[in-house]
Design a protein around this motif. Sequence first.
Motif, mmCIF file in Angstrom:
data_model
loop_
_atom_site.group_PDB
_atom_site.id
_atom_site.type_symbol
_atom_site.label_atom_id
_atom_site.label_comp_id
_atom_site.label_asym_id
_atom_site.label_seq_id
_atom_site.Cartn_x
_atom_site.Cartn_y
_atom_site.Cartn_z
ATOM 1 N N UNK A 92 23.586 -51.847 27.092
ATOM 2 C CA UNK A 92 24.250 -51.009 28.079
ATOM 3 C C UNK A 92 25.456 -51.769 28.628
ATOM 4 N N UNK A 93 26.565 -51.067 28.729
ATOM 5 C CA UNK A 93 27.802 -51.687 29.185
ATOM 6 C C UNK A 93 27.756 -51.909 30.697
ATOM 7 N N UNK A 127 32.393 -56.471 42.129
ATOM 8 C CA UNK A 127 30.964 -56.508 41.829
ATOM 9 C C UNK A 127 30.743 -55.968 40.412
ATOM 10 N N UNK A 128 29.565 -56.174 39.868
ATOM 11 C CA UNK A 128 29.226 -55.699 38.523
ATOM 12 C C UNK A 128 28.691 -54.276 38.612
ATOM 13 N N UNK A 129 29.307 -53.381 37.847
ATOM 14 C CA UNK A 129 28.816 -52.006 37.772
ATOM 15 C C UNK A 129 27.740 -51.941 36.683
ATOM 16 N N UNK A 130 26.506 -51.572 37.090
ATOM 17 C CA UNK A 130 25.389 -51.544 36.154
ATOM 18 C C UNK A 130 24.974 -50.130 35.754
ATOM 19 N N UNK A 131 25.603 -49.114 36.324
ATOM 20 C CA UNK A 131 25.174 -47.738 36.080
ATOM 21 C C UNK A 131 26.224 -46.899 35.362
ATOM 22 N N UNK A 132 27.494 -47.207 35.569
ATOM 23 C CA UNK A 132 28.548 -46.350 35.025
ATOM 24 C C UNK A 132 28.714 -46.417 33.530
ATOM 25 N N UNK A 177 35.935 -57.196 32.270
ATOM 26 C CA UNK A 177 34.994 -57.961 31.443
ATOM 27 C C UNK A 177 33.656 -57.238 31.377
ATOM 28 N N UNK A 178 32.991 -57.400 30.232
ATOM 29 C CA UNK A 178 31.636 -56.886 30.045
ATOM 30 C C UNK A 178 30.662 -58.051 30.102
ATOM 31 N N UNK A 179 29.587 -57.886 30.849
ATOM 32 C CA UNK A 179 28.587 -58.938 30.998
ATOM 33 C C UNK A 179 27.851 -59.111 29.679
#
Length: 260
Positions: free
Chosen positions: A31-32, A49-54, A85-87
């Motif tokens: 998941x991106x 912050x890191x977006x974890x849902x979009x 950036x992608x985690x």
Amino acid sequence: MPWPAKTSQQVLEINLISAQDLKPPSSPRRRLQTYAVTWIDPATKLRTRVDKLGGQNPTWNDKFLFKVTPEFLASDTSGVCVAIYAVGTFRDHLVGTVRFLISNMLSPDADTTPCFSAFQIRRPSGRFRGVMNIGAMVMDGSGFPALEKISAIGYRDLMGEKIQHRRKKTPEEKPKEEEVLSSESCENSCAEEGEGESSTASSSSSPRTTTTTALKDWNGVRELAGNKGLTVTASGFLCCLVTQRSVHQQLTPTNHTIER
């Protein structure tokens, strides 16, 4: 039209709102999760912050403040850089970059009025994929004392500093709090001691009753041994304390034998 030189220091607010249609990860199981980094000077970079849902359409809505000069705002080449950036598991991967000119987004007449625009995202391969929504605004720098020592700061960090400053207690409040805590600890300890004494008393009362009964039986055994000439050892005393009924059962046939 040049920017009006109201003060020697001004603050540029950059709002990284969201992005759409980012390139999906190579593996469908992944998941991106993305975040953005922005800067004017490469030596000072700020991140969202890191977006974890979009996923491919992340939303950050993070604001950043940069200390700038009127000369910077008036220059046609002054710009703001953004990198997405992608985690990753071992390292983060660059998704794309955006660079826009201040002169193309803000105008001198739009002072203290936010401006919004969408910019294409350039992937590392050089192709364009997706758009990024960004807001910008210029404010007077006198209202931000935090930027006197640093050149840039995020709104979340700025609000965190204000909250910590508000939570700092005065010297007058600290002794009062210590008194309240000490009184509460004293009450709790007293309550625990009371409960411990009551439980000890209840637990000790039952062994006393058992011990008294066992001693009465032991005295009866001693009288019987004295009258009939029996020898009773210390082991017999322990047996009497532990198993009272067995002692009576063992002594009864012995008495009949002696009487006969």
